[in-house]
Write an enzyme that holds these catalytic residues in place. Structure first.
Site, mmCIF file in Angstrom:
data_model
loop_
_atom_site.group_PDB
_atom_site.id
_atom_site.type_symbol
_atom_site.label_atom_id
_atom_site.label_comp_id
_atom_site.label_asym_id
_atom_site.label_seq_id
_atom_site.Cartn_x
_atom_site.Cartn_y
_atom_site.Cartn_z
ATOM 1 N N GLY A 80 0.802 -1.215 0.000
ATOM 2 C CA GLY A 80 0.000 0.000 0.000
ATOM 3 C C GLY A 80 0.835 1.264 0.000
ATOM 4 N N THR A 83 -0.749 6.079 4.825
ATOM 5 C CA THR A 83 -1.961 6.065 5.629
ATOM 6 C C THR A 83 -1.696 6.786 6.939
ATOM 7 O OG1 THR A 83 -3.779 4.678 6.423
ATOM 8 C CG2 THR A 83 -1.555 3.880 6.837
ATOM 9 N N HIS A 85 -2.493 6.961 11.141
ATOM 10 C CA HIS A 85 -2.968 6.308 12.351
ATOM 11 C C HIS A 85 -2.966 7.327 13.479
ATOM 12 C CE1 HIS A 85 -2.920 2.474 10.450
ATOM 13 N NE2 HIS A 85 -1.605 2.393 10.361
ATOM 14 N N CYS A 181 -3.757 6.484 0.853
ATOM 15 C CA CYS A 181 -3.684 5.346 -0.075
ATOM 16 C C CYS A 181 -3.575 5.783 -1.530
ATOM 17 C CB CYS A 181 -4.880 4.413 0.123
ATOM 18 S SG CYS A 181 -4.969 3.732 1.795
#
Length: 223
Positions: A80, A83, A85, A181
């Site tokens: 991927g 992203t 978090h 993404c």
């Protein structure tokens, strides 16, 4: 078709109450995956939150990191792209012996998606797959679609690690520091953003129930 269940070998379920730094989580996953592969250790799903950070997968493009100084950026080693978090997002790291479960990585990824779809359905949210777009998506109407959950896995010698991230109530503005993404034309959402306000404990219970439906039995942490 769901992934192969192993009723003779229940999987361990771990939950961390405090935020876990990303390098520490990565070290734990690496060690557990090696122990599953080499020593026959129990499979494990680990639920946790991270402090605010960005991770770069193996396909991450430099131009998709829009605010490189906003939060720490970690090389993840998973598949991927970029992203986010952070608090309010439930991360599920999945360490499983895929060779014992059919040795089908595509089926494994599809069942991770199914796990998330069944979980959000418990809160009245219809999560959907989209061809060519990784993750779980919500149709907001008028052509708008937002991602509510992300997936990114790594498989080493048929043992998985990394996993999924479900947006419960994160600060959605934190996603603006990246192109999540690598998808520019769609946004992100969360359970709370959609008007559903479960606690993290309630989300964990939903994740646990849905996981057992898809993958088979689990056990509490070993003493």
């Amino acid at each position: 078709m769901l992934f192969k269940n192993l009723t003779d070998s229940p999987l361990e379920w771990q939950i961390s109450d405090l935020p876990v730094d990303y390098p520490d989580a990565l070290a734990v996953m690496e060690a557990r995956a090696a122990a599953i592969r080499d020593d026959g250790a129990a499979e494990c799903v680990w639920l946790l939150e991270h402090p605010p950070l960005y991770t770069a997968g193996t396909s991450a493009k430099p131009q998709d990191l829009l605010s490189p100084d906003r939060f720490p950026v970690h090389q993840a080693g998973r598949g991927g792209q970029y992203t986010y978090h952070g608090p309010g997002q439930r991360v599920g790291y999945v360490m499983m012996d895929l060779k014992r479960r059919g040795a089908d990585i595509r089926c494994f990824v599809r069942d991770l998606e199914e796990w998330l779809i069944r979980t959000v359905a418990q809160f009245g949210v219809k999560g959907e797959r989209r061809d060519g777009r990784v993750g779980i998506w919500v149709d907001r109407g008028n052509g708008r679609e937002d991602k509510i959950a992300a997936l990114g896995v790594r498989v080493r010698r048929w043992v998985s690690f990394h996993g999924v991230a479900l947006n419960v109530d994160p600060d959605l503005s934190h996603f603006s520091g990246i192109v999540p993404c690598g998808i520019r034309q769609h946004g992100v959402t969360s359970l709370w953003d959609l008007g559903h306000t479960p606690t993290m404990d309630e989300v964990d219970m939903a994740l646990k129930a849905s996981f057992q439906e898809v993958f088979g039995p689990i056990t509490p942490p070993l003493a």
